[in-house]
Design a protein around this motif. Structure first.
Motif, PDB file in Angstrom:
ATOM      1  N   ASP A   1       0.856  -1.193   0.013  1.00  0.00           N
ATOM      2  CA  ASP A   1       0.107  -0.137   0.044  1.00  0.00           C
ATOM      3  C   ASP A   1       0.763   1.366   0.028  1.00  0.00           C
ATOM      4  N   GLU A   2       2.138   1.286   0.392  1.00  0.00           N
ATOM      5  CA  GLU A   2       3.067   2.349   0.415  1.00  0.00           C
ATOM      6  C   GLU A   2       3.889   2.572  -0.929  1.00  0.00           C
ATOM      7  N   GLU A   3       4.523   1.592  -1.364  1.00  0.00           N
ATOM      8  CA  GLU A   3       5.454   1.771  -2.429  1.00  0.00           C
ATOM      9  C   GLU A   3       4.635   0.843  -3.396  1.00  0.00           C
ATOM     10  N   PHE A   4       4.046   1.318  -4.496  1.00  0.00           N
ATOM     11  CA  PHE A   4       3.119   0.695  -5.460  1.00  0.00           C
ATOM     12  C   PHE A   4       4.159   0.514  -6.788  1.00  0.00           C
ATOM     13  N   GLY A   5       4.725  -0.659  -6.939  1.00  0.00           N
ATOM     14  CA  GLY A   5       5.609  -0.767  -8.085  1.00  0.00           C
ATOM     15  C   GLY A   5       4.864  -1.981  -8.917  1.00  0.00           C
ATOM     16  N   ARG A   6       5.572  -2.258 -10.008  1.00  0.00           N
ATOM     17  CA  ARG A   6       5.336  -3.449 -11.039  1.00  0.00           C
ATOM     18  C   ARG A   6       5.184  -4.609 -10.129  1.00  0.00           C
ATOM     19  N   GLY A   7       3.997  -5.381 -10.466  1.00  0.00           N
ATOM     20  CA  GLY A   7       3.842  -6.830  -9.960  1.00  0.00           C
ATOM     21  C   GLY A   7       3.250  -6.752  -8.639  1.00  0.00           C
ATOM     22  N   SER A   8       2.609  -5.671  -8.147  1.00  0.00           N
ATOM     23  CA  SER A   8       1.934  -5.336  -6.742  1.00  0.00           C
ATOM     24  C   SER A   8       0.694  -4.826  -6.955  1.00  0.00           C
ATOM     25  N   PHE A   9      -0.126  -4.785  -5.777  1.00  0.00           N
ATOM     26  CA  PHE A   9      -1.220  -4.154  -5.776  1.00  0.00           C
ATOM     27  C   PHE A   9      -1.585  -3.301  -4.431  1.00  0.00           C
TER      28      PHE A   9
ATOM     29  N   ARG B   1      -7.662   0.333  -1.143  1.00  0.00           N
ATOM     30  CA  ARG B   1      -8.129   1.487  -0.477  1.00  0.00           C
ATOM     31  C   ARG B   1      -9.668   1.438  -0.692  1.00  0.00           C
ATOM     32  N   GLY B   2     -10.105   0.924   0.729  1.00  0.00           N
ATOM     33  CA  GLY B   2     -11.412   0.361   0.751  1.00  0.00           C
ATOM     34  C   GLY B   2     -11.945  -0.293  -0.085  1.00  0.00           C
ATOM     35  N   ASP B   3     -12.927   0.197  -0.946  1.00  0.00           N
ATOM     36  CA  ASP B   3     -13.263  -1.001  -1.887  1.00  0.00           C
ATOM     37  C   ASP B   3     -12.840  -0.726  -3.247  1.00  0.00           C
ATOM     38  N   THR B   4     -11.639  -0.156  -3.269  1.00  0.00           N
ATOM     39  CA  THR B   4     -10.822   0.174  -4.460  1.00  0.00           C
ATOM     40  C   THR B   4      -9.724  -0.550  -4.464  1.00  0.00           C
ATOM     41  N   VAL B   5      -9.350  -1.155  -5.438  1.00  0.00           N
ATOM     42  CA  VAL B   5      -8.176  -2.270  -5.616  1.00  0.00           C
ATOM     43  C   VAL B   5      -7.520  -1.673  -6.996  1.00  0.00           C
ATOM     44  N   GLU B   6      -6.104  -1.543  -6.641  1.00  0.00           N
ATOM     45  CA  GLU B   6      -5.226  -0.917  -7.820  1.00  0.00           C
ATOM     46  C   GLU B   6      -4.271  -1.942  -8.066  1.00  0.00           C
ATOM     47  N   ILE B   7      -3.935  -2.256  -9.303  1.00  0.00           N
ATOM     48  CA  ILE B   7      -3.137  -3.175  -9.678  1.00  0.00           C
ATOM     49  C   ILE B   7      -2.014  -2.631 -10.557  1.00  0.00           C
ATOM     50  N   HIS B   8      -0.780  -3.069 -10.517  1.00  0.00           N
ATOM     51  CA  HIS B   8       0.318  -2.719 -11.538  1.00  0.00           C
ATOM     52  C   HIS B   8       0.787  -3.880 -12.228  1.00  0.00           C
TER      53      HIS B   8
END
Length: 625
Positions: A183-191, A194-201
């Motif tokens: 949740d802190e260092e959002f890099g390639r191969g991570s997700f 944020r609540g009901d929001t999921v962000e994927i790299h």
């Protein structure tokens, strides 16, 4: 999609004949063909036309990263609407695991992974599994194992708008395909969540996927597209305005080596069985130290795999995770291609011997590790392909080189035997296409052999002549030390020079050659990295030191290739410094003169005046912006 070549240029000289001949050979299912093309004759352009005519997923195998990068940038420009990818070793630094018994020294594996190249590798494999208009330019490292394409495909997950899925199930699905929550260092191969929001790299690194949940359903799917180098900063700042909404998204695993959980349990069981068998062998041989060492190391590795799904050196157990038999070849990039693929082996006179020799070196190192209890025997199967395995996987192939070797010519001939190739004509055979003419009318360079006495002063005079005309110079030496010392000498004489050899990192090599073209450097001193395929039209002079020292770097074909670096300039010249004329020198000079005579006759017949190749100085990055 179809391969669609976009260019304002048309084939000229003997290019149309070569294109038609080789494309027709592919249509007739010829297994082996050869494009004998001189430097600057447009072999890459010819390959591109063959790809367009045959419409096959294509792999172009290159002998090193520098040439692969050059081919990649050129072909990406020729096929802007198609999937052109770059696949080379992702190590900037690699020290393999080894044991030296005579000094009782164990060397642990050390490696520095280039994240950008790893991203490009994932982009290549994902395109191969999703579209046919894929062309991959790869180095010979592509014959090393990268994991099963079936597992890689099977473990991909798709998300669609309106899909019913609980948030915890969604997160678990991402973890199963090797994505890490951060949740802190959002890099390639991570997700990140944020609540009901999921962000994927994704592993390809060229976008961010955002899933917005409402209850137990995916309400929206959003994509952020951007420059991978600046993605994290740009995404954080432009979240509201740079998103595109989509109906569905497909995510492949974050790593090539992935195994379903049920297979992992079976693999661990099989590793334990192999361990017991090997321990029994060592005990029977009364190798107490090796017995204890192997038991402790393997037991620790298995505990790590069970608890965290990973251990250092996990690739040494890849046979068990892939469920391969002992001695069965590993999965490589070739296995990601469909069966009807087309293979080009560029600079085949170098690439073929490289492929032939890779297995033996790897096996010799593993022998010591296994014999002394550092690894189980399954480590032998974490390896490159043998040459026999490579040829079995090899589909229709076209070898390209200015100096094809005996292997290529014999397999592209009906007689299966060609001798003294450089002093005789290469034909006749309908599976060897010659491309000796250059669209620019350029001739092979003139060759001058000079004595070594006073060579440094002579070199200085020749460099000054070229600098005055704003022309560039390449100097080839036999050793790294000689290259560095000569560079230091030239710098002391206020000549803008640098050296280029294997210690230079992958992406820096192209930068050095670009600076040579731009005039930041006037001279580049190197070893064999200055030979095959380098497109440097500003170079008018190639200097070959120690030309009479017979060996790999001063062999007939090596000399022809080296001399070819001056063939892109109308004033191209070659100076060899030698105290005697060796057989290799004699044959190389004779072949250059043969080609030069054919080129002069063609120019005279068609009224062509040689002109230096014009090539844009615009930097072509490996990454699309």
């Amino acid at each position: 999609m179809q391969f669609e070549l976009e260019t304002t240029l048309t084939p000229k000289g003997d290019q149309p004949t070569a294109i038609a001949q080789l494309a027709d050979g592919v249509a007739k299912n010829y297994g082996h063909q050869t494009l004998l093309g001189v430097t600057g004759s447009g072999k890459t352009f010819t390959m591109a036309h063959i790809v367009e005519r045959t419409q096959k997923p294509t792999l172009i195998l290159s002998p090193n990263k520098t040439l692969a990068a050059q081919l990649y940038t050129e072909l990406r420009d020729l096929f802007p609407r198609n999937a052109v990818h770059y696949f080379v070793s992702y190590y900037d630094y690699y020290q393999p695991e080894a044991y030296l018994p005579h000094t009782d020294t164990y060397i642990e594996k050390e490696a520095t992974i280039n994240e950008e190249i790893d991203r490009l590798r994932h982009a290549a494999t994902q395109s191969l599994l999703t579209r046919r208009d894929t062309l991959v330019v790869a180095s010979v490292s592509c014959i090393y194992g990268i994991g099963s394409p079936e597992d890689y495909r099977a473990m991909s997950v798709s998300f669609a708008k309106g899909q019913h899925i609980k948030r915890q199930e969604l997160l678990r699905a991402l973890v199963d395909i090797q994505y890490k929550r951060n949740d802190e260092e959002f890099g390639r191969g991570s997700f990140r969540v944020r609540g009901d929001t999921v962000e994927i790299h994704p592993a390809t690194g060229d976008q961010v996927v955002r899933l917005e949940l409402f209850g137990d359903a995916i309400e929206r799917l959003l994509i952020f597209q951007g420059n991978p180098k600046h993605l994290r900063v740009a995404y954080a700042a432009s979240l509201k305005k740079a998103l595109a909404e989509v109906d569905a998204v497909l995510l492949f695993p974050a790593k090539h080596f992935v195994t379903p959980e049920d297979k992992i349990k079976v693999a661990i069981k099989n590793i334990r069985l192999e361990l017991q068998e090997r321990l029994a062998e060592l005990q029977a041989q009364k190798k107490i130290v090796e017995y204890d060492r192997l038991k402790r190391r393997t037991t620790y590795d298995l505990e790590m795999i069970e608890r965290v799904g990973y251990c250092n050196g996990i690739e040494n157990y890849s046979r068990h995770f892939d469920f391969r038999e002992v001695g069965e070849p590993p999965y490589t990039l070739l296995d990601y291609f469909p069966k009807d693929m087309l293979l080009f082996i560029d600079e085949s006179h170098i690439a073929i011997p490289q492929v032939r020799g890779m297995y033996a070196g790897d096996r010799a190192r593993k022998e010591q590790l296994v014999s002394y209890g550092f690894r189980l025997k399954c480590a032998f199967d974490n390896r490159p392909l043998t040459f026999a395995e490579f040829t079995k996987k090899m589909p229709q192939v076209i070898y390209t080189s200015a100096t094809p070797g005996e292997y290529e010519l014999s397999h592209s001939s009906d007689t299966k035997t060609i001798t003294d190739a450089f002093t005789k004509h290469y034909g006749p055979t309908h599976r060897v296409a010659q491309q000796l003419l250059r669209p620019t009318g350029l001739l092979d360079p003139k060759v001058d052999v000079r004595a070594t006495d006073g060579q440094i002063n002579d070199i200085m005079k020749e460099i000054e002549k070229c600098v005055t005309k704003k022309q560039r110079v390449l100097i080839t030496t036999l050793t790294k030390r000689m290259a560095e010392e000569l560079t230091d000498f030239l710098l002391d004489k206020h000549i803008k020079a640098t050296y280029l050899h294997s210690d230079i990192q992958t992406l820096e090599r192209s930068d050095i050659l670009q600076k040579l073209r731009e005039g930041y450097y006037d001279v580049v001193v190197g070893i064999n990295l200055l030979r095959e395929g380098l497109d440097l039209p500003e170079v008018s002079l190639v200097i070959i030191l120690d030309a009479d020292k017979e060996g790999f770097l001063r062999h007939e074909s090596s000399l022809v290739q080296t001399m070819g670096r001056a063939a892109r300039h109308k004033d191209g010249r070659v100076i060899m410094y030698a105290d005697k004329t060796t057989d290799s020198m004699r044959r190389a000079i004779a072949e250059t003169e043969r080609r030069r005579a054919i080129q002069q006759a063609y120019n005279k017949k068609h009224g062509l005046t040689p002109r230096t190749i014009k090539k844009s100085l615009e930097i072509k990055p490996l990454v699309e912006v």
